[in-house]
Design an enzyme around this catalytic site. Structure first.
Site, PDB file in Angstrom:
ATOM      1  N   GLY A  75       0.820  -1.206   0.000  1.00  0.00           N
ATOM      2  CA  GLY A  75       0.000   0.000   0.000  1.00  0.00           C
ATOM      3  C   GLY A  75       0.850   1.251   0.000  1.00  0.00           C
ATOM      4  N   GLY A 102       6.175  -2.853   3.298  1.00  0.00           N
ATOM      5  CA  GLY A 102       5.799  -3.298   4.634  1.00  0.00           C
ATOM      6  C   GLY A 102       6.158  -4.748   4.903  1.00  0.00           C
ATOM      7  CB  THR A 160       3.553  -0.213   7.060  1.00  0.00           C
ATOM      8  OG1 THR A 160       2.188  -0.454   7.392  1.00  0.00           O
ATOM      9  CG2 THR A 160       4.394  -0.314   8.306  1.00  0.00           C
ATOM     10  CG  ASP A 201      -1.594  -0.755   8.726  1.00  0.00           C
ATOM     11  OD1 ASP A 201      -2.523   0.054   8.892  1.00  0.00           O
ATOM     12  OD2 ASP A 201      -1.577  -1.591   7.802  1.00  0.00           O
ATOM     13  CG  MET A 259      -7.182   2.476   6.063  1.00  0.00           C
ATOM     14  SD  MET A 259      -5.943   2.789   4.795  1.00  0.00           S
ATOM     15  CE  MET A 259      -6.941   2.497   3.325  1.00  0.00           C
ATOM     16  N   GLY A 260      -6.650  -0.188   9.385  1.00  0.00           N
ATOM     17  CA  GLY A 260      -5.967  -1.045  10.351  1.00  0.00           C
ATOM     18  C   GLY A 260      -6.669  -2.381  10.395  1.00  0.00           C
ATOM     19  NE  ARG A 274     -26.903  10.660   9.466  1.00  0.00           N
ATOM     20  CZ  ARG A 274     -28.154  10.350   9.774  1.00  0.00           C
ATOM     21  NH1 ARG A 274     -28.378   9.212  10.439  1.00  0.00           N
ATOM     22  NH2 ARG A 274     -29.154  11.144   9.438  1.00  0.00           N
ATOM     23  NE  ARG A 323      -3.208   1.931   1.922  1.00  0.00           N
ATOM     24  CZ  ARG A 323      -2.324   1.278   2.652  1.00  0.00           C
ATOM     25  NH1 ARG A 323      -1.117   1.790   2.804  1.00  0.00           N
ATOM     26  NH2 ARG A 323      -2.626   0.136   3.232  1.00  0.00           N
TER      27      ARG A 323
END
Length: 343
Positions: free
Chosen positions: A13, A113, A142, A144, A186-187, A283, A292
């Site tokens: 990514g 990564g 990365t 993450d 993200m994760g 919501r 990213r």
């Protein structure tokens, strides 16, 4: 004696700052023209290299144009998700090294990564096994922040800034309407990004993959906050969260359960789960791939460039089979065998 050439690729990514690290590697390679011949780039990583998609940096980004990489987001060389076979007896390995020999490659750099460092480790081991003189070096990237052997990976801080800003901007509408907002960050397997963005944005509840959540505890927490006068709730949830009940299922059972539920994203699943218990409008929002992209923050630009330069210095010091790293606020290196494929 003919000088050996250097080749570098990007994989996995993209991040807002992956090109800063590419700049560090390429600029160091060009600076050592007394030892290094050409500096090549693999277009779309190993996959592109196998298809002969290669560029020469002296031609593609001559002179000052190379400097643009330091503040250009995304992966300049393009990325791939190609994973090398586990067995070093697979025919792809001799094919790769034949191509390296044809191009007179002496140094191979890969920026990425976990899977990318696994690729670097396999190539390094194959080189040692066959007595190849090609040297393989890894460059960690990365958002993450889940790589073994490094305290902070570049791209992480830029992604935190994007996620924090996103959640901050939801605070006003959540407060105005007295809503519960479930924000997906993200994760998939690790919660570093969600945890840091959640703390920075003052989210009320933070849910991460490492700790299966109890829906009753989430509901109770919301109720307690309401009793203390909180009119709205922000929940930061990682995309890979699972409930305590789901943690007891096999991967196959979990996949079936998710499919039967409509394959909803984590934020939607969570909202649907506690909607019957919460007397507020709910919501959902997913920050998605903007984490990213965008312009990299100053911290990441500096870190990525420093790691890129360290990778170049590993060549100069003939220290191969290593990954450039950042530990205890110092740039150093770590053996690939200690980090490849680990989280």
């Amino acid at each position: 004696m003919t000088k050996k050439n250097l080749i570098v690729g990007q994989s996995g990514g993209p991040t807002a700052v992956i090109n800063s690290s590419l700049y560090g590697v390429v600029s160091e390679g060009i600076a050592h023209s007394d030892e290094i011949g050409e500096v090549y780039g693999m277009v779309n990583g190993i996959e592109g290299f196998l298809e002969d998609r290669i560029l020469n940096f002296r031609e593609a980004l001559p002179g000052e144009q190379l400097d643009y990489l330091k503040h250009t987001p995304g992966a300049y060389l393009g990325s791939c998700r190609y994973k090398l076979p586990e067995s070093l007896e697979d025919p792809v390995y001799p094919l790769l090294f034949e191509k390296f020999e044809e191009m007179n490659i002496g140094w191979f750099f890969y920026i990425g990564g976990n899977d990318s460092m696994d690729t670097v480790s396999k190539l390094s081991r194959y080189a040692a096994q066959t007595g190849s003189s090609i040297r393989v070096i890894g460059e960690p990237k990365t958002i993450d922040n889940d790589l073994e052997g490094i305290d902070v990976s570049f791209g992480f801080q830029s992604a935190i800034d994007v996620a924090t800003d996103y959640i901050d901007k939801l605070q006003s509408t959540a407060k105005s309407h007295g809503r519960v907002f479930v924000v997906e960050v993200m994760g998939h397997k690790t919660g570093w990004l969600t945890l840091h963005a959640g703390i920075a944005s003052n989210s009320d509840i933070i849910l991460i993959p490492e700790i299966p959540y109890d829906i009753n505890a989430v509901v109770k927490d919301i109720e307690e906050k309401e009793k203390r006068g909180k009119k709205y709730i922000i929940i930061a949830a990682a995309e890979g969260i699972i409930s305590k009940e789901e943690s007891l299922l096999t991967k196959k059972e979990l996949k079936k359960k998710r499919k039967e539920g409509g394959n909803l994203i984590a934020a939607e699943r969570l909202a649907r789960e506690f909607e019957p218990y919460v007397d507020k409008e709910i919501r959902t929002a997913s920050i998605g791939h903007i984490q990213r992209g965008g312009n990299p923050c100053a911290y990441d630009r500096v870190l990525a460039t420093r790691l890129g330069v360290m990778a170049g210095e590993l060549i100069e010091n003939k220290k191969y089979g290593y990954m450039a790293t950042f530990v205890d606020n110092k740039i150093s290196s770590v053996p690939l065998s200690d980090v490849a494929g680990k989280t």
